[in-house]
Design an enzyme around this catalytic site. Structure first.
Site, PDB file in Angstrom:
ATOM      1  N   SER A   1    -100.757  28.860 105.481  1.00 19.46           N
ATOM      2  CA  SER A   1    -100.075  28.524 106.735  1.00 19.46           C
ATOM      3  C   SER A   1     -98.702  27.952 106.394  1.00 19.46           C
ATOM      4  CB  SER A   1    -100.893  27.473 107.495  1.00 19.46           C
ATOM      5  OG  SER A   1    -100.085  26.804 108.445  1.00 19.46           O
TER       6      SER A   1
ATOM      7  N   TYR B   1    -104.843  19.706 107.754  1.00 16.38           N
ATOM      8  CA  TYR B   1    -104.833  21.176 107.759  1.00 16.38           C
ATOM      9  C   TYR B   1    -103.766  21.678 106.777  1.00 16.38           C
ATOM     10  CZ  TYR B   1    -104.147  25.948 109.604  1.00 16.38           C
ATOM     11  OH  TYR B   1    -104.012  27.310 109.746  1.00 16.38           O
TER      12      TYR B   1
END
Ligand SMILES: NC(=O)c1ccc[n+]([C@@H]2O[C@H](COP(=O)([O-])OP(=O)(O)OC[C@H]3O[C@@H](n4cnc5c(N)ncnc54)[C@H](OP(=O)(O)O)[C@@H]3O)[C@@H](O)[C@H]2O)c1
Length: 261
Positions: free
Chosen positions: A161, A174
């Site tokens: 990501s 995350y």
């Protein structure tokens, strides 16, 4: 009138004479499903995995309609035994692996100061620990398949990501789990290139899938990256020779949010 596409002018690379084999986790919907579609169109035989067996079988039926040999192997990436069984099931079915795509992932948002550690643990298990385990389990198959394909080798592609590259508010844990995945892909290149195995992390900003539902009130989904944009990148990476390693690919939404999710 005939429309020419750029690819019509490019010399075609003879990829391989045998049918290549892929395993895609998180393949029932979203980015993983788009990748599975592209790989089947590229001629791969494929194992698809996710937790929900019903939606996997639905996806498999559609992929078979497109001409692919598709094996369904449900597995929960939060469960160690499932990860091992997935690797065994894939090996028993195909015995070869040209491309391992790790797409299953989980994302929880929350303020750094009081983000529940338990949620961070789950994220690290699904986003990093299980991918590492799956790669370890399948390395012998990846190496053996790379030996069959002296030009292309075998590849691991992991969905990271943009938050693993640049910190994003409320996505600390995350982002850290995705940064770990970027580092892991680099380590695979360093350790396994001699065995014909390379790796790439793909690090997008917001992609229009179920995962970005929580942010739709402030980011218009029609402005988000398309799942198929990621699939196009994966398809292109799968065609590179083993002599070109791409450690990380960042896809960002264009405009003022450059480098933001
Ligand atoms: N969407 C974005 O904006 C974005 C941006 C950057 C990176 N990513 C990353 O891209 C990957 C795919 O995201 P997506 O947007 O396609 O998500 P999605 O639409 O929510 O799809 C997630 C896929 O993973 C499976 N999955 C979820 N948890 C799992 C688990 N514990 N074990 C096994 N499979 C599991 C889901 O099926 P089941 O529910 O049936 O298991 C589904 O097939 C993730 O790793 C995500 O972190 C997404």
């Amino acid at each position: 009138m005939h429309c020419y596409f750029v690819s019509e002018f490019l010399p075609k690379r003879e990829i391989v004479s045998r049918q290549r084999v892929a395993l895609v986790t998180g393949a029932s919907r979203g980015i993983g499903r788009a990748i599975a579609d592209r790989l089947v169109a590229d001629g791969f035989n494929i194992t698809i995995s996710a937790r929900n067996s019903e939606s996997l079988h639905r996806a498999a039926d559609e992929l078979r309609d497109a001409g692919g040999e598709v094996f369904v192997a449900p597995a929960d990436m939060a469960v160690e035994g499932d990860v091992i069984e997935l690797a065994i099931a894939h090996d028993e079915r195909f015995g070869e692996l040209d491309l391992l795509v790790i797409c299953a992932g989980v994302g929880f948002s929350g303020e750094l100061g009081d983000f529940p550690i338990r949620k961070s643990d789950v994220q690290f298990v699904v986003n990093f620990r299980s991918p590492l385990m799956l790669i370890q389990q399948l390395l012998p198959t990846l190496r053996a398949t790379a030996a069959l394909e002296s030009e292309i080798g075998s590849k691991v592609i992991a969905l990271s990501s943009i938050t693993g590259v640049a910190a994003e508010p409320d996505l600390a844990a995350y982002g850290a789990s995705k940064a770990a995945l970027i580092s892991l892909c680099e380590s695979i290149i360093v350790a396994e290139a001699k065995n014909g195995v390379t790796a790439t992390s793909v690090s997008p900003g917001f992609v229009d899938t179920d995962m970005t539902e929580w942010v739709r009130d402030r980011v218009d989904p029609s402005t988000m990256i398309r799942a198929d944009d990621i699939a196009i990148i994966v398809s292109a990476l799968s065609k590179l020779s083993r002599f070109a390693a791409v450690p990380n690919v960042v896809l960002t939404r264009p405009g003022e949010q450059l480098w933001r999710a």
